[in-house]
Design a protein around this motif. Structure first.
Motif, PDB file in Angstrom:
ATOM      1  N   GLU A  22       0.118   4.022  -2.921  1.00  0.00           N
ATOM      2  CA  GLU A  22      -0.556   4.586  -2.711  1.00  0.00           C
ATOM      3  C   GLU A  22      -0.216   5.883  -1.839  1.00  0.00           C
ATOM      4  O   GLU A  22      -1.158   6.637  -1.953  1.00  0.00           O
ATOM      5  CB  GLU A  22      -2.352   3.759  -2.324  1.00  0.00           C
ATOM      6  CG  GLU A  22      -2.394   3.492  -3.904  1.00  0.00           C
ATOM      7  CD  GLU A  22      -2.242   1.488  -3.593  1.00  0.00           C
ATOM      8  OE1 GLU A  22      -2.575   0.971  -3.652  1.00  0.00           O
ATOM      9  OE2 GLU A  22      -0.795   1.097  -2.760  1.00  0.00           O
ATOM     10  N   ASN A  58      -8.592  -2.970  -6.959  1.00  0.00           N
ATOM     11  CA  ASN A  58      -8.049  -4.292  -6.037  1.00  0.00           C
ATOM     12  C   ASN A  58      -9.289  -5.790  -6.018  1.00  0.00           C
ATOM     13  O   ASN A  58      -8.767  -6.479  -5.907  1.00  0.00           O
ATOM     14  CB  ASN A  58      -7.791  -3.874  -4.866  1.00  0.00           C
ATOM     15  CG  ASN A  58      -6.634  -3.077  -4.887  1.00  0.00           C
ATOM     16  OD1 ASN A  58      -5.095  -3.337  -5.367  1.00  0.00           O
ATOM     17  ND2 ASN A  58      -6.163  -2.571  -3.607  1.00  0.00           N
ATOM     18  N   GLU A 100      -0.071  -4.761  -5.328  1.00  0.00           N
ATOM     19  CA  GLU A 100      -1.326  -6.313  -4.703  1.00  0.00           C
ATOM     20  C   GLU A 100      -1.297  -7.088  -5.876  1.00  0.00           C
ATOM     21  O   GLU A 100      -1.405  -8.312  -5.420  1.00  0.00           O
ATOM     22  CB  GLU A 100      -2.362  -5.124  -4.168  1.00  0.00           C
ATOM     23  CG  GLU A 100      -2.347  -4.262  -3.137  1.00  0.00           C
ATOM     24  CD  GLU A 100      -2.109  -2.855  -3.323  1.00  0.00           C
ATOM     25  OE1 GLU A 100      -1.428  -2.854  -4.598  1.00  0.00           O
ATOM     26  OE2 GLU A 100      -2.119  -1.995  -2.694  1.00  0.00           O
ATOM     27  N   SER A 142      -8.478   2.234  -6.957  1.00  0.00           N
ATOM     28  CA  SER A 142      -7.225   1.255  -6.497  1.00  0.00           C
ATOM     29  C   SER A 142      -8.043   0.289  -5.429  1.00  0.00           C
ATOM     30  O   SER A 142      -7.727  -1.056  -6.040  1.00  0.00           O
ATOM     31  CB  SER A 142      -6.319   1.642  -5.325  1.00  0.00           C
ATOM     32  OG  SER A 142      -4.719   2.526  -6.592  1.00  0.00           O
ATOM     33  N   ASN A 143      -8.366   0.714  -4.655  1.00  0.00           N
ATOM     34  CA  ASN A 143     -10.068  -0.232  -3.805  1.00  0.00           C
ATOM     35  C   ASN A 143     -10.815  -0.392  -5.263  1.00  0.00           C
ATOM     36  O   ASN A 143     -11.082  -1.461  -5.131  1.00  0.00           O
ATOM     37  CB  ASN A 143     -10.447   0.017  -3.148  1.00  0.00           C
ATOM     38  CG  ASN A 143      -9.529   0.692  -2.423  1.00  0.00           C
ATOM     39  OD1 ASN A 143      -8.386   0.534  -1.426  1.00  0.00           O
ATOM     40  ND2 ASN A 143     -10.444   1.299  -0.558  1.00  0.00           N
ATOM     41  N   SER A 170      -5.700  -4.143   2.052  1.00  0.00           N
ATOM     42  CA  SER A 170      -5.058  -2.673   1.636  1.00  0.00           C
ATOM     43  C   SER A 170      -6.155  -2.098   1.276  1.00  0.00           C
ATOM     44  O   SER A 170      -6.275  -1.267   1.296  1.00  0.00           O
ATOM     45  CB  SER A 170      -4.161  -3.653  -0.241  1.00  0.00           C
ATOM     46  OG  SER A 170      -3.243  -4.136   0.186  1.00  0.00           O
ATOM     47  N   ASN A 171      -7.031  -2.721   0.812  1.00  0.00           N
ATOM     48  CA  ASN A 171      -8.487  -1.774   0.623  1.00  0.00           C
ATOM     49  C   ASN A 171      -8.855  -1.008   2.154  1.00  0.00           C
ATOM     50  O   ASN A 171      -9.430   0.345   2.058  1.00  0.00           O
ATOM     51  CB  ASN A 171      -9.687  -2.663   0.163  1.00  0.00           C
ATOM     52  CG  ASN A 171      -9.823  -3.068  -1.005  1.00  0.00           C
ATOM     53  OD1 ASN A 171      -8.751  -2.549  -1.840  1.00  0.00           O
ATOM     54  ND2 ASN A 171     -10.766  -2.896  -2.238  1.00  0.00           N
ATOM     55  N   SER A 226      -0.869   0.277  -7.797  1.00  0.00           N
ATOM     56  CA  SER A 226      -2.180  -1.291  -7.718  1.00  0.00           C
ATOM     57  C   SER A 226      -1.284  -2.888  -8.169  1.00  0.00           C
ATOM     58  O   SER A 226      -0.971  -3.471  -8.098  1.00  0.00           O
ATOM     59  CB  SER A 226      -4.058  -1.626  -7.860  1.00  0.00           C
ATOM     60  OG  SER A 226      -4.391  -0.372  -7.140  1.00  0.00           O
ATOM     61  N   SER A 230       1.298  -0.684   0.075  1.00  0.00           N
ATOM     62  CA  SER A 230       0.180  -0.156   0.194  1.00  0.00           C
ATOM     63  C   SER A 230       1.146   1.054   0.045  1.00  0.00           C
ATOM     64  O   SER A 230       0.495   2.209   0.095  1.00  0.00           O
ATOM     65  CB  SER A 230      -0.990   0.166   1.346  1.00  0.00           C
ATOM     66  OG  SER A 230      -1.771  -1.287   1.266  1.00  0.00           O
ATOM     67  N   ILE A 237      -5.280  -8.304  -0.464  1.00  0.00           N
ATOM     68  CA  ILE A 237      -6.204  -7.070  -0.885  1.00  0.00           C
ATOM     69  C   ILE A 237      -6.984  -6.616  -0.378  1.00  0.00           C
ATOM     70  O   ILE A 237      -7.066  -5.590   0.187  1.00  0.00           O
ATOM     71  CB  ILE A 237      -7.513  -7.946  -1.923  1.00  0.00           C
ATOM     72  CG1 ILE A 237      -6.183  -8.374  -3.714  1.00  0.00           C
ATOM     73  CG2 ILE A 237      -8.292  -7.017  -2.988  1.00  0.00           C
ATOM     74  CD1 ILE A 237      -5.317  -7.134  -3.936  1.00  0.00           C
ATOM     75  N   ASN A 277      -5.922   1.612   2.688  1.00  0.00           N
ATOM     76  CA  ASN A 277      -6.497   2.482   1.506  1.00  0.00           C
ATOM     77  C   ASN A 277      -7.217   3.798   1.990  1.00  0.00           C
ATOM     78  O   ASN A 277      -6.478   4.735   2.169  1.00  0.00           O
ATOM     79  CB  ASN A 277      -6.538   1.905   0.537  1.00  0.00           C
ATOM     80  CG  ASN A 277      -5.218   1.270  -0.507  1.00  0.00           C
ATOM     81  OD1 ASN A 277      -4.578   1.913  -0.065  1.00  0.00           O
ATOM     82  ND2 ASN A 277      -6.033   1.088  -1.660  1.00  0.00           N
TER      83      ASN A 277
END
Length: 331
Positions: free
Chosen positions: A65, A92, A234, A88-89, A257-258, A231, A62, A254, A261
């Motif tokens: 970002e 992902n 990831e 990005s989310n 990371s979301n 991204s 991450s 993932i 983020n």
């Protein structure tokens, strides 16, 4: 928009695209250095590999970002800040989990299904509420420093959750990096941080220039080019994990990371500088809430707690349709 002759315009655009690609290359390599150095140092210091996997690896993927958003916040480029995180989310979930599950159907652990995926859905809902100030009271829509503190509060809750599960789970399979000496680990960490800054600056500067040259909003650049580029760590991590059969890493990377983020990266960005929010972006936020909900329900269709190949194909198809939206409706 820049009013220059076509030949010069094309040359400048190609140079900016090249700078953008170089920036992504530096960013991804720097993230790898940071993860390798930090993981090795943590192991040398006898820190739990579970904690390493759920923190350092997730933070490392991450990091692009974070750097892009911090630099964009300092530059006052709110469109890139919001677009990068939300875009990005979305990438992902739909693109990266989609591609990874096409490589191999992904089985998720019980905690991931019942706690981490719902927590990532909560992150999207919290962002939707905090961004729409005018819906609740007479105030311009923005993510203020106060909102940033709220986001970081949720981030702290998530880290407490990580700490608690670290005491009960064996996560040794996460760490694939070779252990290096302490001086070499420190060098990798330093090089990683420096590389993240240089790569992030190249990306932000070139993205802003391209947005002006193509006469499109910074948000669109953030949702598309910048979001996809940041991204890539990831994508690499989850695709390789899926190929090697490490399903929990592919999915957990993932989802984690979301969460980071929104709660960590956007929280830090908002504290640095309040982020103006356009209600036009609500469609993208609502779409993020929708696909986060969809991810949860796919855990109960077909084979339980598994993202199957046909669902991965569906996710990638949805991502293609989402990207076509920018071409059809924003051009």
């Amino acid at each position: 928009m820049y009013y220059i002759n076509n030949g010069l315009f094309l040359s400048i655009m190609l140079i900016q695209i090249l700078i953008l690609i170089i920036g992504f290359g530096i960013l991804i390599k720097a993230a790898n250095y940071l993860v390798e150095g930090a993981s090795s140092l943590a192991i040398k210091l006898n820190i739990s590999q579970t904690v390493i996997g759920l923190t350092i690896v997730a933070f490392g993927t991450s990091a692009p970002e974070l750097i892009v958003n911090v630099l964009a916040s300092v530059r006052g480029s709110s469109g890139i800040t919001i677009g990068n995180v939300v875009g990005s989310n979305i990438a992902n979930i739909l693109l990266i989990l989609g591609v990874s599950s096409i490589i191999k159907s992904l089985h998720a652990e019980k905690n991931t299904v019942w706690k981490e995926i719902p927590f990532s859905l909560l992150a999207a809902l919290v962002l939707l509420v905090l961004a729409n100030d005018s819906f609740f009271y007479n105030s311009p829509d923005s993510i203020t420093s106060g909102d940033g503190i709220i986001l970081l509060f949720f981030f702290i809750i998530f880290m407490i959750y990580v700490y608690e599960i670290s005491k009960d789970n064996d996560f040794n399979s996460v760490i694939k990096e070779k252990i290096t000496s302490v001086p070499k680990s420190i060098f990798f960490i330093t090089a990683g941080v420096l590389g993240l800054f240089i790569g992030g600056k190249l990306i932000v500067d070139s993205a802003i220039t391209l947005a002006k040259m193509m006469d499109v909003s910074e948000a669109i650049i953030g949702f598309t080019i910048v979001a996809f580029g940041t991204s890539l760590p990831e994508l690499a991590t989850s695709a390789v994990a899926a190929y090697k059969g490490n399903d929990n890493i592919a999915v957990g990377n993932i989802v984690g990371s979301n969460i980071l983020n929104i709660f960590w990266i956007l929280g830090v960005s908002a504290i640095i500088s309040s982020i103006p929010f356009s209600n036009k972006l609500n469609l993208d936020l609502i779409f993020l809430v929708f696909i986060s909900t969809l991810l949860f329900f796919t855990m109960f269709t077909g084979k339980k707690k598994t993202l199957e190949r046909w669902e991965g194909i569906l996710f990638v198809g949805l991502y293609i349709l989402y990207m076509l939206r920018f071409i059809v409706f924003e051009s």
